[in-house]
Design a protein around this motif. Structure first.
Motif, mmCIF file in Angstrom:
data_model
loop_
_atom_site.group_PDB
_atom_site.id
_atom_site.type_symbol
_atom_site.label_atom_id
_atom_site.label_comp_id
_atom_site.label_asym_id
_atom_site.label_seq_id
_atom_site.Cartn_x
_atom_site.Cartn_y
_atom_site.Cartn_z
ATOM 1 N N SER A 15 -14.864 -1.556 7.343
ATOM 2 C CA SER A 15 -16.130 -1.714 6.642
ATOM 3 C C SER A 15 -17.247 -2.082 7.621
ATOM 4 N N ARG A 16 -16.956 -3.007 8.544
ATOM 5 C CA ARG A 16 -17.991 -3.430 9.495
ATOM 6 C C ARG A 16 -18.351 -2.312 10.466
ATOM 7 N N ALA A 17 -17.339 -1.535 10.876
ATOM 8 C CA ALA A 17 -17.625 -0.389 11.752
ATOM 9 C C ALA A 17 -18.543 0.593 11.027
ATOM 10 N N MET A 18 -18.269 0.810 9.742
ATOM 11 C CA MET A 18 -19.085 1.756 8.985
ATOM 12 C C MET A 18 -20.524 1.281 8.824
ATOM 13 N N ILE A 19 -20.704 -0.018 8.738
ATOM 14 C CA ILE A 19 -22.069 -0.539 8.600
ATOM 15 C C ILE A 19 -22.885 -0.226 9.858
ATOM 16 N N ARG A 20 -22.251 -0.440 11.023
ATOM 17 C CA ARG A 20 -22.943 -0.124 12.290
ATOM 18 C C ARG A 20 -23.212 1.374 12.385
ATOM 19 N N ILE A 21 -22.214 2.168 12.011
ATOM 20 C CA ILE A 21 -22.334 3.619 12.154
ATOM 21 C C ILE A 21 -23.428 4.179 11.252
ATOM 22 N N CYS A 22 -23.454 3.692 10.019
ATOM 23 C CA CYS A 22 -24.437 4.237 9.060
ATOM 24 C C CYS A 22 -25.868 4.046 9.527
ATOM 25 N N LYS A 23 -26.122 2.943 10.228
ATOM 26 C CA LYS A 23 -27.470 2.700 10.740
ATOM 27 C C LYS A 23 -27.907 3.850 11.640
ATOM 28 N N GLU A 24 -26.962 4.383 12.418
ATOM 29 C CA GLU A 24 -27.324 5.438 13.371
ATOM 30 C C GLU A 24 -27.336 6.819 12.738
ATOM 31 N N GLU A 25 -26.530 6.987 11.699
ATOM 32 C CA GLU A 25 -26.427 8.325 11.120
ATOM 33 C C GLU A 25 -27.734 8.831 10.520
ATOM 34 N N SER A 26 -28.548 7.922 9.971
ATOM 35 C CA SER A 26 -29.756 8.445 9.338
ATOM 36 C C SER A 26 -30.709 9.010 10.390
ATOM 37 N N PHE A 27 -30.705 8.413 11.579
ATOM 38 C CA PHE A 27 -31.480 9.005 12.686
ATOM 39 C C PHE A 27 -30.936 10.393 13.040
ATOM 40 N N HIS A 28 -29.636 10.549 12.989
ATOM 41 C CA HIS A 28 -29.046 11.858 13.303
ATOM 42 C C HIS A 28 -29.524 12.924 12.321
ATOM 43 N N GLN A 29 -29.515 12.537 11.055
ATOM 44 C CA GLN A 29 -29.922 13.530 10.067
ATOM 45 C C GLN A 29 -31.399 13.863 10.217
ATOM 46 N N ARG A 30 -32.201 12.862 10.473
ATOM 47 C CA ARG A 30 -33.635 13.106 10.609
ATOM 48 C C ARG A 30 -33.950 14.028 11.778
ATOM 49 N N GLN A 31 -33.270 13.799 12.920
ATOM 50 C CA GLN A 31 -33.575 14.665 14.064
ATOM 51 C C GLN A 31 -33.146 16.099 13.776
ATOM 52 N N GLY A 32 -32.075 16.269 13.007
ATOM 53 C CA GLY A 32 -31.637 17.619 12.672
ATOM 54 C C GLY A 32 -32.639 18.324 11.771
ATOM 55 N N TYR A 33 -33.097 17.583 10.772
ATOM 56 C CA TYR A 33 -34.061 18.162 9.835
ATOM 57 C C TYR A 33 -35.365 18.491 10.563
ATOM 58 N N ASP A 34 -35.709 17.626 11.484
ATOM 59 C CA ASP A 34 -36.921 17.829 12.278
ATOM 60 C C ASP A 34 -36.833 19.103 13.128
#
Ligand code: FE2
Ligand code: FE2
Lengths: 330, 256
Positions: free
Chosen positions: A164-183
């Motif tokens: 659960s804690r690993a996922m919390i850290r990971i999720c913070k970064e994933e939204s940046f990943h999606q944004r750069q892709g959409y961009d």
């Protein structure tokens, strides 16, 4: 998702009455939303299922470096190069957090790596598709990371503390990943006709594989019930897939791109989109190792590991020499 | 060397050299992403690559500004021909294996840090400002690469042999960094850049100490291989650029 078709016990979920006292205490904690920590007692099936799920997830992050890494040296601007490099680096970091989480369950990173390289461990089907154009980098960020977020946000509430804690850290970064892709997609659709065609072609090729990321339909998903009872899976495959389609179709429309599905239609009654049948045959073929890039991905990972053996051994040898010198000096 | 039209060629060359070294090495290093010997190295190498690409943006941005013809850092990186690149030959040498990659990094870092430290005193404030920021990163790179060179040189038989082979192959390229040419001399005379002989002294001291700890020996009397600073490159650069510039060049004028 990154962990598709994780095998659980394969047995029916036990009721509280059927459980041993230990199992009952364990299940009651889960039902009360209290996290399970590495030192706590846990059923062997829970431990095994988690190891499979977390290691599959970790392997996916690691293998997932390859399709995008494929474009770092060809990225079209310095900014794009830096963003992509940072993104792929994040994925390596995710792999690291997840291996660490799995190690708390008594399996080492080297063991997990060896299982992957021996072809015994799975990773997400999505990374067995090729990145043929720059638009694929946009499509991956937008669709693949988008699908990953959809799955990983609920996993932040997973019953196993370290995961659960690993996922919390990971999720913070994933939204940046999606944004750069959409961009990236945004820039392409506003660009030349060739760029726009490149974007549409990427969507055409990545759409179905992205939907497959959520795993087989619920009716065929034999291992889900136990995982849900244990709080290591929160939503069903079909539920998440529907959510993903509903979120993504308007984004495609905004880009002026066409989702490659003639059966896609808004369904007022269910308040979501109906979409066409997914080619599950292709999905199972890819899982079996017959996707377009399975061979290349595994070869690349094996080569990295084998070519790096001298490096790892060299560092080990140095550490031993240093320890021996320290003893000699005392 | 300031022409009548105000174009400061010395300053332009200085910025290009610093930027091209960072760019070409950054490009080489970033190719490891996903293929390094351990996960921690994937991450660390990507860090180095990111720093170098970041520095490239600053140096080439400055070069474009000095030139005054409206060329951006991207224009200079992606639309310049190989003969116009000003990086030293060392950084364009291929990755070969992780030993070559680390040795190349070390031999570069050992020059890069004292060079940037000296450039912090540049008479040109824009140069001093970029150097200030980059020196911090370079210090970290040097710490990391010297540590790995020592551990692998003084490691197993195989790691020692590989590091020594890499050193033998790459050492001849190090002289170029510290051999002053007309541009370096002009820059030094105006206080824009350092006197390279002082950098050479630092370079020889630090590399001697690290190589000694690594139980490695630099080849004696190796011929100095140079030319990159004037745009005379090895055959490797053309391939690197065709990969790096291909997408930009195949869609002229497109935005990404
Ligand atoms: Fe990730
Ligand atoms: Fe991601």
């Amino acid at each position: 998702m990154y962990a598709q078709e994780v095998k659980s016990t394969g047995k029916a979920v036990k009721s509280l009455e059927e459980m041993t006292p230990e199992e009952r205490v364990f299940q009651t904690r889960i039902d009360a939303d209290i996290k399970i920590e590495p030192k706590d007692w846990m059923p062997e099936g829970y431990r095994k299922t988690l190891v499979r799920q977390i290691s599959q997830h970790a392997h996916s992050e690691i293998v997932g470096q390859l399709p995008e890494g494929n474009w770092i040296t060809r990225a079209p601007t310095l900014d794009r190069k830096a963003i992509l490099l940072a993104k792929v680096q994040d994925e390596a970091g995710h792999g690291l957090y997840l291996y660490c989480a799995a190690e708390t369950l008594g399996v080492s990173r080297d063991q997990m790596t060896e299982q992957l390289l021996a072809g015994k461990a799975k990773y997400s089907s999505i990374f067995n598709y090729p990145t043929l154009t720059w638009a694929d980098i946009g499509a991956i960020g937008w669709l693949v990371d988008g699908a990953a977020i959809m799955n990983q946000v609920p996993l932040q509430r997973c019953s196993y503390g370290p995961y659960s804690r690993a996922m919390i850290r990971i999720c913070k970064e994933e939204s940046f990943h999606q944004r750069q892709g959409y961009d990236i997609m945004m820039k392409l659709v506003k660009g030349t006709p060739e760029q726009k065609a490149m974007a549409q072609d990427a969507l055409n090729r990545w759409w179905q594989p992205s939907l497959m990321m959520f795993g087989p339909p619920d009716a065929d998903s034999i291992h889900s019930a136990q995982s849900m009872a244990w709080g290591i899976k929160q939503n069903s495959n079909d539920e998440l897939r529907q959510k993903f389609v509903d979120q993504t179709v308007p984004q495609a429309t905004y880009l002026g791109l066409t989702v490659p599905d003639p059966d896609l239609k808004w369904n007022e009654e269910k308040g979501g989109y109906d979409f066409g049948e997914i080619d599950w045959n292709e999905f199972f073929e890819v899982l079996k190792g017959n996707g377009p890039c399975n061979k290349e991905r595994m070869e690349a990972r094996r080569k990295a590991w084998d070519d790096g053996a001298w490096f790892r051994d060299g560092l080990m040898a140095h550490a031993e020499k240093r320890a021996a010198r320290k003893i000699a000096a005392e | 060397m300031t022409a009548d039209d105000g174009f400061d060629e010395t300053l332009f060359e200085l910025a290009l050299r610093m930027g091209d070294n960072a760019l070409i090495l950054g490009q080489r290093v970033s190719a490891w992403c996903g293929h390094a010997p351990v996960l921690e190295e994937d991450i660390a190498m990507a860090n180095v690559g990111l720093d170098l690409i970041g520095q490239t943006k600053l140096w080439l941005g400055l070069a474009g500004e000095i030139e005054g013809k409206g060329r951006s850092a991207d224009d200079l990186a992606f639309l310049r021909a190989d003969r116009a690149f000003r990086n030293c030959l060392l950084v364009e040498q291929p990755n070969v294996d992780y030993a070559h990659t680390l040795m190349r990094q070390y031999l570069f870092d050992a020059w890069h840090l004292p060079m940037l430290t000296a450039l912090k005193q540049s008479a040109e404030p824009r140069v001093a400002e970029i150097a200030e920021k980059s020196a911090k990163e370079a210090a970290y790179h040097l710490e990391r690469s010297s540590d790995l060179v020592i551990r692998l040189g003084d490691g197993s038989v195989e790691s020692h042999e590989r590091m020594q082979a890499a050193l033998n192959a790459l050492w001849p390229f190090t002289g170029e960094f510290v051999a002053p040419d007309d541009v370096d001399k002009a820059a030094a005379s105006r206080g824009l850049g350092p006197d390279l002989s002082a950098i050479a002294e630092r370079y020889n001291e630090t590399t001697a100490a690290v190589l000694r700890d690594a139980t490695l020996s630099a080849p004696a009397d190796a011929p100095v291989r140079k030319g990159g600073k004037e745009g005379l490159h090895s055959e490797h650069l053309g391939y690197l650029l065709s990969e790096m510039q291909w997408l930009q060049r195949s869609h002229p004028g497109a935005q990404w």
